[in-house]
Design an enzyme around this catalytic site. Sequence first.
Site, PDB file in Angstrom:
ATOM      1  N   ASN A   1       0.902  -1.453  -0.036  1.00 26.93           N
ATOM      2  CA  ASN A   1       0.123   0.207  -0.042  1.00 26.93           C
ATOM      3  C   ASN A   1       0.845   1.106   0.088  1.00 26.93           C
ATOM      4  OD1 ASN A   1      -2.742  -0.936  -0.079  1.00 26.93           O
ATOM      5  ND2 ASN A   1      -2.666  -1.243   2.190  1.00 26.93           N
TER       6      ASN A   1
ATOM      7  N   GLU B   1      -6.015  -7.389   5.482  1.00 23.00           N
ATOM      8  CA  GLU B   1      -5.320  -8.349   4.453  1.00 23.00           C
ATOM      9  C   GLU B   1      -5.726  -9.507   4.626  1.00 23.00           C
ATOM     10  OE1 GLU B   1      -1.838  -7.201   6.855  1.00 23.00           O
ATOM     11  OE2 GLU B   1      -3.890  -6.013   6.248  1.00 23.00           O
TER      12      GLU B   1
END
Length: 396
Positions: free
Chosen positions: A262, A297
């Site tokens: 990210n 995640e």
Amino acid sequence: MGLKFSLLQMYLIGALGLLLIACFWSYRTFSNIETQNQKILHEVMPVSLAASRLYPLMLEQEISVRSFLVYEKKEDLEQYRMANYQLHDNVNVIKKLGVEHQLMQEIVYEEALPLIEESERFQERQLYDFQSGQQEKSFERRLDGVKILGEFKEVDQRIHDHIQKIIDNAGNRSEDAKILAVRMRNVVITIVVLLILAFLHTIQVEKNRRKWMYQSEHDGLTGLKNRRVFDRELKELLQIARLKRQKISLILLDVDHFKKYNDKYGHVAGDRCLKEIAKVLRLIGDKYGIVTRYGGEEFAIILKENIIHSLDIAEQIRMHVYALAIEHQKNPPFYNVSVSLGIVTLIPDETETPASVIEYADQALYQSKIYGRNQVSIFNFKDKNKKEIVGTKAPI
């Protein structure tokens, strides 16, 4: 998919058909006195329509606030405000048009308005608690508003009963048989309109209910079932496996170095990455069990029905994710997006709980991470009192 009606909707359709026939008969019989019919229609219909909207609008407020507490969507908050405005507007219509009817005024002022105000205070309190950081408190009390709705439904029925009395009394004010006939036809027309409105409303309510149920059990980003479903299903399937003395398996998987992904590629790319991984999980895992987004995640797959090839399933997932070839320069030595997986397979006894099963799988997942990631680790039980991770599947 074919059109499917609920039992209530079938009753409404049947009643509507009969009432339409009666309406046609009334029109043929009393068409010469349409002026008197329109007069009664003008007096009763606005009150009837306004009263028919009270309960649906209160229900819409309840659903909008509950949806906001779960998803925090601004649209739900706006929908709540709009329903609140419309609710008070309809109450004002009833108060204005029902001024000649003492019983109507008593029901509205002494029963309906206090419950509406109580519901409004409850919803505003829910929103205040949620927006002031007391989310858990507001979420625990989310179903308390249903009790108010139940009480109001009885009041709503009395309002409708009184409206019917108003219609009946309208015919009794005249000795003319034709006026009585007009009242009968007008009642039929009124009920037909209300049935149509009720039918349309049941369609919308059912649509909203299904949408809300779907949203409450699915992750908004990936479309997978959410943590709420995971907790419920794991508890139930663990109990079934315990009673039937069957094996149950849990796979936990985590995207390797996803925070770094990210940071380098951005959250939009991160969302796309999670969606692609979710497709792999759905493609493979849906055949064997329940695939859920565990959080962030992390994903979880509960393998049921005595699945014995959990390692093969986990390895398929690992290889398919790696084969997506999603670039991840912050994930050496693979430099593509990869996942680490942990498995636990057991026949649960009375000591095993959902928390303990999750802990076993989590320990196996941790083993995969500390041994280099992009691999599968299995939590096995050597004996009843000694539990450890005994094997790791080698990565690509």
